[in-house]
Motif scaffolding. Structure first.
Motif, short mmCIF file in Angstrom:
data_model
loop_
_atom_site.label_atom_id
_atom_site.label_comp_id
_atom_site.label_asym_id
_atom_site.label_seq_id
_atom_site.Cartn_x
_atom_site.Cartn_y
_atom_site.Cartn_z
N GLU A 4 0.90 -1.11 0.10
CA GLU A 4 -0.11 0.06 0.04
C GLU A 4 1.04 1.44 -0.20
OE1 GLU A 4 -3.55 0.72 2.98
OE2 GLU A 4 -1.65 1.81 3.81
N VAL A 5 0.40 2.26 -0.96
CA VAL A 5 1.48 3.59 -1.03
C VAL A 5 0.35 4.56 -0.86
CG1 VAL A 5 3.06 4.67 -2.36
CG2 VAL A 5 2.99 2.33 -2.68
N ARG A 6 0.77 5.59 0.17
CA ARG A 6 0.04 6.52 0.71
C ARG A 6 0.64 7.92 -0.25
NH1 ARG A 6 -3.30 4.95 4.46
NH2 ARG A 6 -4.36 7.07 4.86
N ILE A 7 -0.11 8.51 -0.98
CA ILE A 7 0.13 9.56 -1.65
C ILE A 7 -0.06 10.78 -1.40
CG2 ILE A 7 -0.01 10.32 -4.22
CD1 ILE A 7 1.14 7.76 -4.05
N PRO A 8 0.91 11.92 -1.27
CA PRO A 8 0.57 13.19 -0.69
C PRO A 8 -0.20 14.04 -1.71
CG PRO A 8 2.87 13.27 -1.51
CD PRO A 8 2.45 11.74 -1.74
N THR A 9 -0.90 15.06 -1.24
CA THR A 9 -1.96 15.86 -1.97
C THR A 9 -1.05 16.37 -3.31
OG1 THR A 9 -2.75 16.65 -0.07
CG2 THR A 9 -3.51 17.75 -2.20
N ILE A 10 0.00 16.73 -3.09
CA ILE A 10 0.66 17.32 -4.09
C ILE A 10 1.00 16.29 -5.47
CG2 ILE A 10 3.06 17.17 -3.38
CD1 ILE A 10 3.70 20.09 -4.39
N LEU A 11 1.07 15.20 -5.15
CA LEU A 11 1.32 14.08 -6.13
C LEU A 11 0.16 13.28 -6.75
CD1 LEU A 11 4.80 12.52 -4.69
CD2 LEU A 11 4.35 14.32 -6.62
N ARG A 12 -1.18 13.65 -6.20
CA ARG A 12 -2.19 13.02 -6.66
C ARG A 12 -2.75 13.07 -8.24
NH1 ARG A 12 -5.30 13.54 -0.73
NH2 ARG A 12 -3.48 12.69 0.34
N ILE A 84 4.46 8.26 1.42
CA ILE A 84 5.40 9.64 0.77
C ILE A 84 4.54 10.92 1.54
CG2 ILE A 84 5.85 10.62 -1.34
CD1 ILE A 84 5.20 8.01 -2.71
N LEU A 85 5.69 11.76 1.90
CA LEU A 85 5.22 13.03 2.45
C LEU A 85 5.93 14.07 1.71
CD1 LEU A 85 4.55 12.66 6.31
CD2 LEU A 85 2.80 12.66 4.63
N PRO A 86 5.70 15.30 1.57
CA PRO A 86 6.33 16.23 1.22
C PRO A 86 7.31 16.67 2.32
CG PRO A 86 4.22 17.35 1.61
CD PRO A 86 4.24 15.62 1.68
N ALA A 87 8.65 16.87 2.09
CA ALA A 87 9.61 17.40 3.00
C ALA A 87 9.18 18.66 3.44
CB ALA A 87 11.14 17.20 2.86
N VAL A 88 9.04 18.96 4.90
CA VAL A 88 8.76 20.47 5.09
C VAL A 88 10.33 21.15 5.43
CG1 VAL A 88 7.40 22.00 6.47
CG2 VAL A 88 6.50 19.87 5.56
N ALA A 89 10.73 21.90 4.67
CA ALA A 89 11.64 22.49 5.04
C ALA A 89 12.05 23.85 4.18
CB ALA A 89 12.93 21.85 4.50
#
Lengths: 111, 162
Positions: A4-12, A84-89
């Motif tokens: 199972e792969v969880r996809i962040p909003t920005i890659l949907r 998968i999450l966007p790195a916040v930096a």
């Protein structure tokens, strides 16, 4: 073998809006190749031209950051969950230094 | 436009002051689709730097999962600039990965006043937006400007020309 792969909003946009997709592979690299066969372009957002995991994303296998599991070589098993999450930096740091960290691809993306 | 409760802004500013001169960072979660920030989550700056911030990846996983469990999303992602203006750097733009979030910047370069500005960052394009600070304790409908430490006046803060 289903992972199972969880996809962040920005890659949907690559998954037709799906928040969770399934894929297969013995390693993270294999999994991303498999996903890219159905969600073209996804792998390019996660892996740099040089073949490393992109600085702008965090990828986890179950509860572990894959950077501590061998990154793209991280081994996967049936039933694993990949997030998968966007790195916040960011920060006031100069662009040249940031580009050195993030790689040439970042320099192109920020123009 | 970002509408945000004064108590949350005060907590963000307090966090930024506490970590000064290092950059502070965090999230304000809110119900999915509400565009309303309700739950302030100060995050650790794992870079511990005056010029760079980065969420700790494991803390981020826990916080993002908790938001998911609560049907929340990151409505605001904030950080401080401690020696420069509250405007997104190129680094900020390169990293901005939550197209639905308000990117709130607080500058603590002045010791007595804070500059607070909010931006949308989508596909590398920065758009500044007005910030409405809502004083729920007085009147939930009252909208007041954040006048950098002065007494609040009952006017909208509209950013000029952006």
């Amino acid at each position: 073998m289903a992972i199972e792969v969880r996809i962040p909003t920005i890659l949907r946009s690559y998954t037709g809006g799906a928040k969770v997709v399934e894929g297969a592979g013995d390693t993270l690299s294999d999994l991303l190749t498999d996903l890219d066969s159905r969600h073209a372009g996804l792998k390019g957002r996660l892996v740099t031209d040089a073949g490393a995991l992109h600085r702008f994303v965090n990828v986890y296998v179950n509860d572990e950051d894959v950077r501590f599991l061998g990154a793209l070589d991280a081994k996967l098993n049936d039933g694993d969950s990949v997030t998968i999450l966007p790195a916040v930096a960011g920060g006031a740091f100069g662009f040249a230094a940031a580009a050195a960290i993030a790689g040439h691809r970042a320099a192109v993306a920020a123009r | 436009m970002l509408s945000i409760d004064r108590s949350i802004v005060d907590a963000i500013v307090a966090h930024a002051r506490r970590d000064h001169p290092d950059e502070a960072c965090g999230v304000v979660a809110g119900p999915v689709g509400s565009d309303t920030p309700t739950r302030h989550i100060p995050m650790e700056n794992s870079a511990r730097s005056m010029t760079f911030y980065e969420f700790d990846s494991m803390e981020q996983l826990r916080v993002w999962r908790a938001m998911d469990d609560r049907d929340e999303e990151p409505v605001v992602i904030y950080h401080s600039h401690t020696a420069t203006e509250a405007y997104p750097s190129r680094t900020d733009i390169s990293f901005a990965g939550e197209p639905g979030a308000h990117y709130l910047l607080v500058s603590t370069r002045e010791p007595d006043t804070e500059e607070i500005r909010s931006f949308r960052i989508v596909d590398g394009v920065v758009t500044e937006e007005p910030v409405r600070i809502v004083d729920a304790a007085v009147d939930p409908h009252a909208v007041q400007s954040y006048m950098f430490g002065q007494s609040p006046a009952t006017v909208d803060y509209e950013c000029s020309g952006r």
